[in-house]
Motif scaffolding. Structure first.
Motif, short mmCIF file in Angstrom:
data_model
loop_
_atom_site.label_atom_id
_atom_site.label_comp_id
_atom_site.label_asym_id
_atom_site.label_seq_id
_atom_site.Cartn_x
_atom_site.Cartn_y
_atom_site.Cartn_z
N PRO A 150 0.84 -0.97 -0.44
CA PRO A 150 -0.06 0.68 0.12
C PRO A 150 0.84 1.42 -0.06
O PRO A 150 1.82 0.99 0.33
N TRP A 183 -1.19 3.05 7.82
CA TRP A 183 -2.09 3.05 9.01
C TRP A 183 -1.28 3.47 10.06
O TRP A 183 -0.19 4.22 10.41
N THR A 184 -2.33 3.96 11.49
CA THR A 184 -1.74 3.99 12.51
C THR A 184 -2.19 3.98 13.63
O THR A 184 -3.00 3.04 13.12
N THR A 185 -2.48 3.60 14.71
CA THR A 185 -2.97 2.96 15.81
C THR A 185 -3.17 4.18 17.16
O THR A 185 -2.63 4.87 16.52
N GLY A 186 -4.14 4.10 18.30
CA GLY A 186 -4.30 4.55 18.89
C GLY A 186 -6.15 5.36 18.97
O GLY A 186 -6.65 5.24 17.54
N THR A 214 -8.33 7.15 10.89
CA THR A 214 -7.41 6.72 11.12
C THR A 214 -8.12 5.60 10.12
O THR A 214 -7.23 3.98 9.91
N ALA A 216 -6.85 2.72 7.44
CA ALA A 216 -6.18 1.32 7.71
C ALA A 216 -5.48 1.01 5.98
O ALA A 216 -4.36 -0.06 6.32
N TYR A 217 -5.88 0.75 5.15
CA TYR A 217 -4.77 0.51 4.12
C TYR A 217 -6.13 1.38 2.40
O TYR A 217 -5.61 0.81 1.79
N ASP A 220 5.36 0.94 4.88
CA ASP A 220 4.13 1.15 5.08
C ASP A 220 3.52 1.90 6.26
O ASP A 220 2.82 2.18 6.57
N ARG A 245 -0.65 -6.46 -9.61
CA ARG A 245 0.57 -6.79 -9.21
C ARG A 245 0.85 -8.87 -8.53
O ARG A 245 1.87 -8.61 -8.30
N MET A 251 -4.43 -4.98 9.88
CA MET A 251 -4.11 -3.68 9.87
C MET A 251 -5.62 -3.45 10.18
O MET A 251 -5.72 -2.54 10.51
N ARG A 252 -6.38 -3.90 9.67
CA ARG A 252 -7.51 -3.15 10.50
C ARG A 252 -7.90 -3.43 12.08
O ARG A 252 -8.13 -2.81 12.90
N ARG A 307 -5.39 -3.24 13.68
CA ARG A 307 -4.85 -2.48 14.57
C ARG A 307 -5.27 -1.18 15.17
O ARG A 307 -4.89 -0.14 15.39
N ALA A 308 -6.03 -0.72 13.43
CA ALA A 308 -5.90 0.44 13.22
C ALA A 308 -7.59 0.67 14.07
O ALA A 308 -7.86 1.66 15.27
N ARG A 350 -8.85 -1.29 17.39
CA ARG A 350 -8.58 -1.16 18.45
C ARG A 350 -9.11 -2.03 18.74
O ARG A 350 -9.68 -1.64 20.30
#
Lengths: 382, 178
Positions: free
Chosen positions: A122, A126-129, A135, A137-138, A306, B65, B86-87, B89-90, B92
């Protein structure tokens, strides 16, 4: 009668034996032990039973309407940038590979790594918190208009204080998750530079996040940031900006992994905010009004390819009212869009403090971060 | 007249070019296990639906790809796992699992084995995200610790440790403290 042994194989060794992944020598020793130790034999039996049950347990089927929803999304032009199908090597393996290059080449690699899109990964990270901003994700970000005028930032408008927020996730009218966070802003000296320090703590389950960001007092340019995650995943990140380059380290405290953070941050993608609580300080420092809009970027950690900064578009969409601790405040409503996700912020007209951030997902889940208490109580300033 | 059934390679080529029919055919062939994987990882039917939605909405571009090397199903499974991770993590969203699992899990536990599997699923859904992710990827999906390490950004040893922690918690939950 054979006595029960007092020394037992560890759980990892027993699990490897249960999965038939132990070396022949290890398997032979564990098997001999199991003949004399009912306790460990029970453990191995449990592992095998759990593996078999986990593989055969039923799972729900996708809803019938999902395919139609997918095709409708495609037809409407929705696009999603997916992560790579082949896992990328972990950061320390990439570092090891980079170490084999000559010094100059390695330096170029480290500088370029954060900015060059991965061949099959990607482009947006992404970030957390739990914070006030969306936020992504992708999801792919639509390019923001480039002819927007720069936003005037006046750090003297910021007032120190402390704010407590409550995060809630709501589904079908029920609160299914609730956490609390506290953000404080105080004037400090960062070396010789007059700065604001914004400290935030989010207490969740199972993690807690503690973050401190120092920003130059007048411009709110990010000078330095530390963040610590306490929980099953423990890490500490320290970052600072030198010119247009983000530097720092990320240390996984549980395992002593140390990852170097280094990435070029294009000035045209600025201004940069650090931390998802950053609207609390940044929106105090700008003059909001009808038609106001801004394009900013939120700094990521930059410890993996990423894990990137990503752009956020903010625009005033109207006016509204928000109730905090029994008192109703006149607000600007601001739409914050990042990576296809949109949040609405209610920002107090009197002082630019963000009172409420709310995001509704297409599935009907609402996530909101609402101000619950503040000290000192705000007095109208504008 | 014999009807030509397109091969998977033909469907992939057509979906890559934007063919909705081919995308629908690939969905029909693969959505069930991908949805199960996303549901097990996220612990939420709604999140699993969003993950599978996003995977198939992004699939035509991702296929450009995709290098046809190894199994397409395995590639798709890894894309789905990474999307779900990823979801997680984002978002939580640890506590939502506890709320949702009661509604999501199969109700009919008529015999002892089915009841045991349902108990296990509830216990797995109650694990913290990092432990549940490793458990699902290893025990259900069959990834190696090296592959899990690469997916989660941890070492294979850390993956093994997390699995053992997950198993210890599951045993305490299912059989009581030892």
């Amino acid at each position: 009668m054979t006595p029960i042994p007092r020394l037992h194989p560890g759980i990892r060794r027993l699990k490897r034996f249960a999965d038939r992944e132990a070396s022949p020598r290890e398997a032979e020793r564990v098997a001999a032990h199991l003949e004399r130790c009912p306790r460990c034999a029970e453990g191995v039996a449990f592992f095998r039973r759990v593996s078999a049950d986990a593989r055969t347990a039923a799972a729900p089927a996708p809803p019938d309407a999902l395919l139609a929803r997918i095709l409708a999304s495609r037809a409407a032009g929705e696009r999603v940038v997916l992560p790579a199908g082949a896992p990328s090597p972990p950061p320390w393996r990439r570092r090891a590979a980079a170490a084999g290059l000559c010094a100059a080449a390695a330096a170029v690699f480290l500088l370029a790594r954060g900015n060059a899109p991965r061949e099959d990964g990607p482009e947006k990270g992404w970030t957390t918190g739990l914070g006030l901003l969306p936020t992504p994700a992708y999801a792919e970000e639509a390019p923001a208009p480039s002819d927007w005028p720069p936003v005037a930032v006046d750090g003297s408008r910021v007032r120190p204080g402390a704010w407590t927020y409550v995060y809630r996730a709501i589904e079908r009218g029920r609160v299914v998750a609730s956490e609390r966070g506290r953000v404080s802003i105080s004037p400090v000296r960062f070396g010789t530079v007059a700065a604001w320090r914004m400290e935030s703590t989010w207490v969740g389950e199972p993690d807690e996040i503690h973050e401190a960001v120092e920003m130059e007092r007048a411009s709110l340019q990010v000078l330095h940031r530390t963040a610590e995650n306490v929980g099953p995943s423990r890490y500490r990140v320290e970052e600072w900006l030198t010119g247009d380059t983000l530097h720092g380290t990320m240390v996984a405290t549980a395992r002593t992994h140390r990852i170097r953070v280094r990435r070029y941050e294009p000035p045209e993608d600025g201004p940069y905010l650090a931390g998802e609580s950053s609207p609390l300080i940044w929106l105090q420092a700008v003059r909001l009004g009808p038609g106001w809009r801004a394009r900013v970027s939120l700094l990521g950690w930059g410890a993996a390819a990423d894990d990137r900064s990503y752009p956020i578009v903010l625009r005033v969409t109207g006016e509204g009212r928000a109730r905090v601790a029994g008192r109703v405040w006149e607000c600007w409503t601001i739409e914050a869009v990042a990576g296809g996700r949109a949040r609405t912020l209610w920002v107090r007209k009197a002082d630019g403090v963000t009172l409420l951030s709310r995001e509704r997902s297409p599935r009907g889940r609402t996530v909101e971060v609402a101000l619950a208490a503040e000290a000192p109580a705000r007095a109208p300033r504008r | 007249m014999a009807t030509h059934l397109p091969s998977e390679a033909e469907l992939i080529a057509e979906a890559r070019a934007g063919g909705a029919g081919a995308l629908a055919a690939l969905y029909t062939a693969h959505a069930q296990p991908l949805f199960a994987l996303a549901w097990r990882l996220t612990g939420s039917r709604a999140d699993a639906e969003d993950v599978v939605h996003d995977v198939f909405v992004g699939l035509p571009e991702a296929l450009r790809r995709y290098v046809e090397r190894g199994s397409f199903a395995a590639w798709l499974r890894t894309v789905t796992a990474r999307t779900a991770l990823m979801r997680m993590r984002a978002h939580r969203r640890r506590r939502e699992v506890d709320v949702e699992l009661a509604a999501d899990l199969p109700v009919a536990a008529r015999d002892g084995a089915a009841a045991a599997r349902a108990d296990l699923q509830r216990a797995v859904a109650g694990l913290p995200d990092p432990l549940r992710a490793v458990f699902v990827l290893k025990e259900v999906e069959g990834y190696t610790h090296a592959e899990i390490g690469a997916l989660l950004g941890i070492t294979p040893g850390a993956s093994e440790v997390r699995l053992c922690r997950a198993l210890r918690r599951l045993r305490e939950r299912l059989e009581g403290p030892r």
